[in-house]
Design a protein around this motif. Structure first.
Motif, PDB file in Angstrom:
ATOM      1  N   VAL A  53       0.851  -1.172   0.000  1.00 14.91           N
ATOM      2  CA  VAL A  53       0.000   0.000   0.000  1.00 14.91           C
ATOM      3  C   VAL A  53       0.895   1.233   0.000  1.00 14.91           C
ATOM      4  N   VAL A  54       0.533   2.217  -0.805  1.00 17.12           N
ATOM      5  CA  VAL A  54       1.245   3.498  -0.858  1.00 17.12           C
ATOM      6  C   VAL A  54       0.208   4.582  -0.626  1.00 17.12           C
ATOM      7  N   ARG A  55       0.378   5.347   0.453  1.00 23.67           N
ATOM      8  CA  ARG A  55      -0.612   6.361   0.812  1.00 23.67           C
ATOM      9  C   ARG A  55       0.049   7.702   1.058  1.00 23.67           C
ATOM     10  N   VAL A  56      -0.605   8.755   0.585  1.00 18.35           N
ATOM     11  CA  VAL A  56      -0.165  10.116   0.876  1.00 18.35           C
ATOM     12  C   VAL A  56      -0.765  10.531   2.214  1.00 18.35           C
ATOM     13  N   LEU A  57       0.101  10.953   3.147  1.00 13.84           N
ATOM     14  CA  LEU A  57      -0.341  11.349   4.476  1.00 13.84           C
ATOM     15  C   LEU A  57      -0.816  12.801   4.465  1.00 13.84           C
ATOM     16  N   THR A  58      -1.428  13.219   5.563  1.00 18.02           N
ATOM     17  CA  THR A  58      -2.034  14.552   5.610  1.00 18.02           C
ATOM     18  C   THR A  58      -1.011  15.675   5.478  1.00 18.02           C
ATOM     19  N   LEU A  65       4.278   0.806   2.258  1.00 21.77           N
ATOM     20  CA  LEU A  65       4.339  -0.397   3.078  1.00 21.77           C
ATOM     21  C   LEU A  65       4.347  -1.640   2.197  1.00 21.77           C
ATOM     22  N   HIS A  66       5.352  -2.491   2.414  1.00 21.09           N
ATOM     23  CA  HIS A  66       5.444  -3.770   1.722  1.00 21.09           C
ATOM     24  C   HIS A  66       5.158  -4.885   2.714  1.00 21.09           C
ATOM     25  N   ARG A  67       4.154  -5.685   2.408  1.00 20.20           N
ATOM     26  CA  ARG A  67       3.782  -6.759   3.329  1.00 20.20           C
ATOM     27  C   ARG A  67       4.843  -7.851   3.381  1.00 20.20           C
ATOM     28  N   ARG A  68       5.236  -8.392   2.241  1.00 18.16           N
ATOM     29  CA  ARG A  68       6.177  -9.510   2.245  1.00 18.16           C
ATOM     30  C   ARG A  68       7.579  -9.079   2.662  1.00 18.16           C
ATOM     31  N   ARG A  69       7.982  -7.872   2.307  1.00 16.50           N
ATOM     32  CA  ARG A  69       9.299  -7.396   2.716  1.00 16.50           C
ATOM     33  C   ARG A  69       9.334  -6.993   4.185  1.00 16.50           C
ATOM     34  N   GLY A  70       8.178  -6.655   4.743  1.00 20.12           N
ATOM     35  CA  GLY A  70       8.135  -6.197   6.121  1.00 20.12           C
ATOM     36  C   GLY A  70       8.771  -4.837   6.309  1.00 20.12           C
ATOM     37  N   THR A  71       8.567  -3.915   5.339  1.00 20.88           N
ATOM     38  CA  THR A  71       9.159  -2.585   5.418  1.00 20.88           C
ATOM     39  C   THR A  71       8.076  -1.513   5.390  1.00 20.88           C
ATOM     40  N   ALA A  72       8.367  -0.423   6.086  1.00 15.92           N
ATOM     41  CA  ALA A  72       7.524   0.776   6.069  1.00 15.92           C
ATOM     42  C   ALA A  72       8.437   1.958   5.806  1.00 15.92           C
ATOM     43  N   LEU A  89       3.887   6.402  13.693  1.00 17.99           N
ATOM     44  CA  LEU A  89       3.852   4.950  13.804  1.00 17.99           C
ATOM     45  C   LEU A  89       2.425   4.419  13.702  1.00 17.99           C
ATOM     46  N   GLY A  90       1.449   5.279  13.938  1.00 23.17           N
ATOM     47  CA  GLY A  90       0.047   4.860  13.931  1.00 23.17           C
ATOM     48  C   GLY A  90      -0.396   4.190  12.638  1.00 23.17           C
ATOM     49  N   PRO A  91      -0.247   4.852  11.472  1.00 22.96           N
ATOM     50  CA  PRO A  91      -0.700   4.204  10.236  1.00 22.96           C
ATOM     51  C   PRO A  91       0.059   2.926   9.915  1.00 22.96           C
ATOM     52  N   VAL A  92       1.325   2.856  10.293  1.00 23.14           N
ATOM     53  CA  VAL A  92       2.076   1.607  10.109  1.00 23.14           C
ATOM     54  C   VAL A  92       1.440   0.497  10.923  1.00 23.14           C
ATOM     55  N   ALA A  93       1.148   0.788  12.198  1.00 21.36           N
ATOM     56  CA  ALA A  93       0.549  -0.219  13.074  1.00 21.36           C
ATOM     57  C   ALA A  93      -0.814  -0.663  12.570  1.00 21.36           C
ATOM     58  N   VAL A  94      -1.601   0.283  12.090  1.00 20.02           N
ATOM     59  CA  VAL A  94      -2.945  -0.059  11.614  1.00 20.02           C
ATOM     60  C   VAL A  94      -2.865  -1.006  10.420  1.00 20.02           C
ATOM     61  N   ARG A 225     -16.535   1.476  13.424  1.00 20.68           N
ATOM     62  CA  ARG A 225     -15.337   2.204  13.854  1.00 20.68           C
ATOM     63  C   ARG A 225     -14.034   1.458  13.593  1.00 20.68           C
ATOM     64  N   ARG A 226     -14.070   0.229  13.144  1.00 19.78           N
ATOM     65  CA  ARG A 226     -12.824  -0.509  12.899  1.00 19.78           C
ATOM     66  C   ARG A 226     -12.048   0.157  11.766  1.00 19.78           C
ATOM     67  N   SER A 227     -10.753   0.083  11.864  1.00 18.35           N
ATOM     68  CA  SER A 227      -9.886   0.698  10.864  1.00 18.35           C
ATOM     69  C   SER A 227      -9.885  -0.119   9.579  1.00 18.35           C
ATOM     70  N   LEU A 228      -9.669   0.576   8.461  1.00 20.26           N
ATOM     71  CA  LEU A 228      -9.565  -0.056   7.142  1.00 20.26           C
ATOM     72  C   LEU A 228     -10.700  -1.061   6.904  1.00 20.26           C
ATOM     73  N   PRO A 229     -11.931  -0.576   6.861  1.00 19.06           N
ATOM     74  CA  PRO A 229     -13.061  -1.503   6.686  1.00 19.06           C
ATOM     75  C   PRO A 229     -13.053  -2.227   5.342  1.00 19.06           C
ATOM     76  N   GLU A 230     -12.208  -1.760   4.390  1.00 19.22           N
ATOM     77  CA  GLU A 230     -12.129  -2.479   3.119  1.00 19.22           C
ATOM     78  C   GLU A 230     -11.458  -3.835   3.264  1.00 19.22           C
ATOM     79  N   LEU A 231     -10.754  -4.043   4.376  1.00 21.72           N
ATOM     80  CA  LEU A 231     -10.181  -5.357   4.657  1.00 21.72           C
ATOM     81  C   LEU A 231     -11.181  -6.175   5.463  1.00 21.72           C
TER      82      LEU A 231
END
Length: 276
Positions: A53-58, A65-72, A89-94, A225-231
């Motif tokens: 996932v690649v997101r522009v922050l506020t 974020l790469h899932r298989r690589r485990g990098t943020a 760290l919040g969006p990474v954790a989410v 209220r759960r985060s990322l409801p698309e998942l």
């Protein structure tokens, strides 16, 4: 070398962030992620999918974020350690925890009788000020801003609470952070995870009251209220979460009511946690 951890993550690359607890071994069931910074042109935004996932922050930075690589990777001007602890760290954790099938919420959590109570509310509902008032009364605070659930356990966050302004009667040492826009309270160590006790929804009202929320209404609120409801979420897991006690906590916009609020929580939550 000590291992930094928070939100159920084993975090590499943030050794300078003092608010992240240091442990000798990765916490049980933790997800490993390496946090990096790049002052370079970012990749194009990409929607959430199975691997990346690649997101522009506020603030205009980009989080990659790469899932298989485990990098943020944060793209943009360098970030200071205090803002890496919170809020970056919040969006990474989410995202990493939602990839792992865990539920996350924009919320805080405190400990009562060995169980974690999750505090939810809008950004102006006073979550951090309530947590700070509880911390000043020696009530352990498990997390602020982001709550991560691993099954029926709440996972500890960074050891800090950030306030917009001083709170009268809260006698805790603070230091300015986030370019002097917040006052940070450093929290003592807590267990990495504790069983969930229940839910508290904050709101403002004319009088102080703690009112039960029924299971059907609680389930609807948690689902919304759960985060990322698309998942996807586990319906059985959400039902189990909604089977725990839930309360609406309303109080006047008056610092003087904080003492009474803390006493009310202590009085009501004790019987709620009695053996069933």
């Amino acid at each position: 070398m000590p291992i930094r951890s928070a939100y159920g993550l084993h975090i590499r690359g943030l050794d300078a962030v003092a608010e992240l607890p240091a442990t000798a071994y990765p916490p049980a069931r933790s997800r490993t992620v390496t946090v990096r910074q790049r002052h370079a042109p970012p990749p194009e935004p990409a929607p959430l999918d199975a691997d990346r996932v690649v997101r522009v922050l506020t603030d205009g930075r980009t989080l990659d974020l790469h899932r298989r690589r485990g990098t943020a990777t944060f793209y943009g001007p360098p970030l200071a350690p205090d803002v890496l602890a919170h809020p970056y760290l919040g969006p990474v954790a989410v995202i990493v925890n939602r990839w792992a099938g865990r539920e996350t919420f924009h919320a805080g959590a405190f400990v009562h009788a060995g169980r974690a109570w999750v505090v939810l509310g809008d950004r102006t509902a006073g979550k951090s000020s309530l947590l700070a008032a509880l911390a000043a009364r020696d009530v352990p605070v498990l997390a602020d801003d982001i709550v991560v659930l691993d099954g029926g356990d709440v996972l500890a966050g960074p050891r800090c609470v950030d306030l917009r302004e001083p709170i009268p009667g809260v006698d805790l040492t603070t230091r300015p952070v986030r370019q002097d826009t917040r006052l940070r309270i450093t929290l003592p160590a807590v267990p990495q995870r504790l069983p969930l006790g229940g839910w508290i929804f904050l709101g403002w009202g004319e009088r102080l009251a703690l009112t039960p929320v029924g299971p059907a209404e609680l389930l609807a609120r948690l689902a919304a209220r759960r985060s990322l409801p698309e998942l996807p979420s586990d319906p059985a897991g959400l039902l189990a979460l909604a089977g725990l006690p839930g309360y609406d906590l309303t109080r006047p916009r008056d610092w003087a009511v904080l003492d009474a609020t803390c006493r009310l929580l202590d009085a009501v939550l004790a019987p709620a946690e009695a053996p069933r």
